[in-house]
Write a protein that holds these residues in place. Structure first.
Motif, PDB file in Angstrom:
ATOM      1  N   GLY A  44      27.922  43.746  50.355  1.00  0.00           N
ATOM      2  CA  GLY A  44      28.440  45.084  50.598  1.00  0.00           C
ATOM      3  C   GLY A  44      29.903  45.125  50.999  1.00  0.00           C
ATOM      4  N   LYS A  45      30.486  44.000  51.353  1.00  0.00           N
ATOM      5  CA  LYS A  45      31.895  43.956  51.762  1.00  0.00           C
ATOM      6  C   LYS A  45      32.789  44.350  50.591  1.00  0.00           C
ATOM      7  CE  LYS A  45      35.645  42.739  54.045  1.00  0.00           C
ATOM      8  NZ  LYS A  45      36.175  43.503  55.138  1.00  0.00           N
ATOM      9  N   VAL A  46      33.750  45.223  50.864  1.00  0.00           N
ATOM     10  CA  VAL A  46      34.698  45.674  49.852  1.00  0.00           C
ATOM     11  C   VAL A  46      36.102  45.255  50.262  1.00  0.00           C
ATOM     12  CG1 VAL A  46      35.739  47.702  48.756  1.00  0.00           C
ATOM     13  CG2 VAL A  46      33.272  47.647  49.205  1.00  0.00           C
ATOM     14  N   ILE A  47      36.841  44.692  49.328  1.00  0.00           N
ATOM     15  CA  ILE A  47      38.267  44.437  49.511  1.00  0.00           C
ATOM     16  C   ILE A  47      38.964  45.398  48.557  1.00  0.00           C
ATOM     17  CG2 ILE A  47      40.150  42.779  49.291  1.00  0.00           C
ATOM     18  CD1 ILE A  47      38.151  40.594  50.035  1.00  0.00           C
ATOM     19  N   PRO A  48      39.648  46.405  49.114  1.00  0.00           N
ATOM     20  CA  PRO A  48      40.261  47.435  48.275  1.00  0.00           C
ATOM     21  C   PRO A  48      41.303  46.873  47.312  1.00  0.00           C
ATOM     22  CG  PRO A  48      40.342  48.043  50.608  1.00  0.00           C
ATOM     23  CD  PRO A  48      39.894  46.613  50.534  1.00  0.00           C
ATOM     24  N   GLY A  49      41.636  47.667  46.305  1.00  0.00           N
ATOM     25  CA  GLY A  49      42.602  47.271  45.305  1.00  0.00           C
ATOM     26  C   GLY A  49      43.935  46.858  45.911  1.00  0.00           C
ATOM     27  N   HIS A  50      44.480  45.768  45.396  1.00  0.00           N
ATOM     28  CA  HIS A  50      45.771  45.258  45.857  1.00  0.00           C
ATOM     29  C   HIS A  50      46.310  44.315  44.775  1.00  0.00           C
ATOM     30  CE1 HIS A  50      42.863  42.172  47.001  1.00  0.00           C
ATOM     31  NE2 HIS A  50      43.858  41.306  47.019  1.00  0.00           N
ATOM     32  N   ALA A  51      47.548  43.930  44.916  1.00  0.00           N
ATOM     33  CA  ALA A  51      48.174  42.972  44.000  1.00  0.00           C
ATOM     34  C   ALA A  51      49.006  42.005  44.827  1.00  0.00           C
ATOM     35  CB  ALA A  51      49.056  43.704  42.984  1.00  0.00           C
ATOM     36  N   VAL A  52      49.239  40.824  44.278  1.00  0.00           N
ATOM     37  CA  VAL A  52      50.077  39.827  44.948  1.00  0.00           C
ATOM     38  C   VAL A  52      51.189  39.397  43.990  1.00  0.00           C
ATOM     39  CG1 VAL A  52      48.266  39.026  46.510  1.00  0.00           C
ATOM     40  CG2 VAL A  52      48.523  37.955  44.279  1.00  0.00           C
ATOM     41  N   ALA A  53      52.232  38.822  44.550  1.00  0.00           N
ATOM     42  CA  ALA A  53      53.433  38.504  43.767  1.00  0.00           C
ATOM     43  C   ALA A  53      53.206  37.448  42.696  1.00  0.00           C
ATOM     44  CB  ALA A  53      54.557  38.056  44.708  1.00  0.00           C
ATOM     45  N   GLY A  54      52.358  36.474  42.966  1.00  0.00           N
ATOM     46  CA  GLY A  54      52.167  35.392  42.009  1.00  0.00           C
ATOM     47  C   GLY A  54      50.824  35.461  41.311  1.00  0.00           C
ATOM     48  N   PRO A  55      50.616  34.618  40.291  1.00  0.00           N
ATOM     49  CA  PRO A  55      49.315  34.550  39.636  1.00  0.00           C
ATOM     50  C   PRO A  55      48.292  33.931  40.582  1.00  0.00           C
ATOM     51  CG  PRO A  55      50.759  32.836  38.792  1.00  0.00           C
ATOM     52  CD  PRO A  55      51.574  33.686  39.722  1.00  0.00           C
ATOM     53  N   LEU A  56      47.010  34.185  40.304  1.00  0.00           N
ATOM     54  CA  LEU A  56      45.961  33.628  41.154  1.00  0.00           C
ATOM     55  C   LEU A  56      44.705  33.378  40.345  1.00  0.00           C
ATOM     56  CD1 LEU A  56      43.618  35.967  42.317  1.00  0.00           C
ATOM     57  CD2 LEU A  56      45.794  36.936  42.965  1.00  0.00           C
ATOM     58  N   THR A  57      43.824  32.571  40.917  1.00  0.00           N
ATOM     59  CA  THR A  57      42.490  32.394  40.355  1.00  0.00           C
ATOM     60  C   THR A  57      41.471  32.764  41.419  1.00  0.00           C
ATOM     61  OG1 THR A  57      42.311  30.052  40.966  1.00  0.00           O
ATOM     62  CG2 THR A  57      43.193  30.561  38.763  1.00  0.00           C
ATOM     63  N   LEU A  58      40.365  33.330  40.957  1.00  0.00           N
ATOM     64  CA  LEU A  58      39.200  33.618  41.795  1.00  0.00           C
ATOM     65  C   LEU A  58      38.063  32.767  41.252  1.00  0.00           C
ATOM     66  CD1 LEU A  58      39.379  37.521  41.774  1.00  0.00           C
ATOM     67  CD2 LEU A  58      40.183  35.992  43.585  1.00  0.00           C
ATOM     68  N   HIS A  59      37.454  31.970  42.113  1.00  0.00           N
ATOM     69  CA  HIS A  59      36.353  31.095  41.703  1.00  0.00           C
ATOM     70  C   HIS A  59      35.169  31.430  42.597  1.00  0.00           C
ATOM     71  CE1 HIS A  59      34.852  26.657  41.199  1.00  0.00           C
ATOM     72  NE2 HIS A  59      33.936  27.547  40.880  1.00  0.00           N
TER      73      HIS A  59
END
Length: 114
Positions: A44-59
């Motif tokens: 149920g945890k939500v992390i609202p929309g955001h962006a970061v300066a560099g590329p990233l991976t989510l695993h």
């Protein structure tokens, strides 16, 4: 108390304490060009929309997380990996208790003037 970051050459088990009630999100590696974080999300945890300066991976190491990116929601389960380009807006919502490994590549500011 500051959390200890991994040293070069150190082995870190990302799931060894997953059953512990105090298992937390933390930066595993923090260096000038890269940051690696274990992100522990309760269902149920939500992390609202955001962006970061560099590329990233989510695993997704464990669990099930919906990720909004490129205008669509996509489900990530155990062993799924997603790449996001720099400045890509994204949001997360955990469908189950989950553990994600986030690798953020920091832009080099030294080459920006060349």
């Amino acid at each position: 108390m500051a959390l200890k970051h991994a040293a070069s050459g150190e082995v870190v088990n990302l799931l060894s304490a997953a059953e512990s009630p105090d298992f937390i999100s933390q930066a595993i590696v923090s260096a000038p060009r890269i940051e690696v974080m274990r992100l522990v999300l309760q269902a149920g945890k939500v992390i609202p929309g955001h962006a970061v300066a560099g590329p990233l991976t989510l695993h997704c190491l464990q669990g099930c997380v919906d990720v909004q990116a490129q205008g669509a929601w996509r489900e990530m389960r155990d062993n799924d990996l997603m790449y996001l380009a720099e400045e890509a807006e994204h949001a997360l919502q955990a469908k189950t208790d989950s553990i994600m490994l986030v690798t953020l590549f920091r832009p080099s500011h030294a080459s920006s003037g060349n």
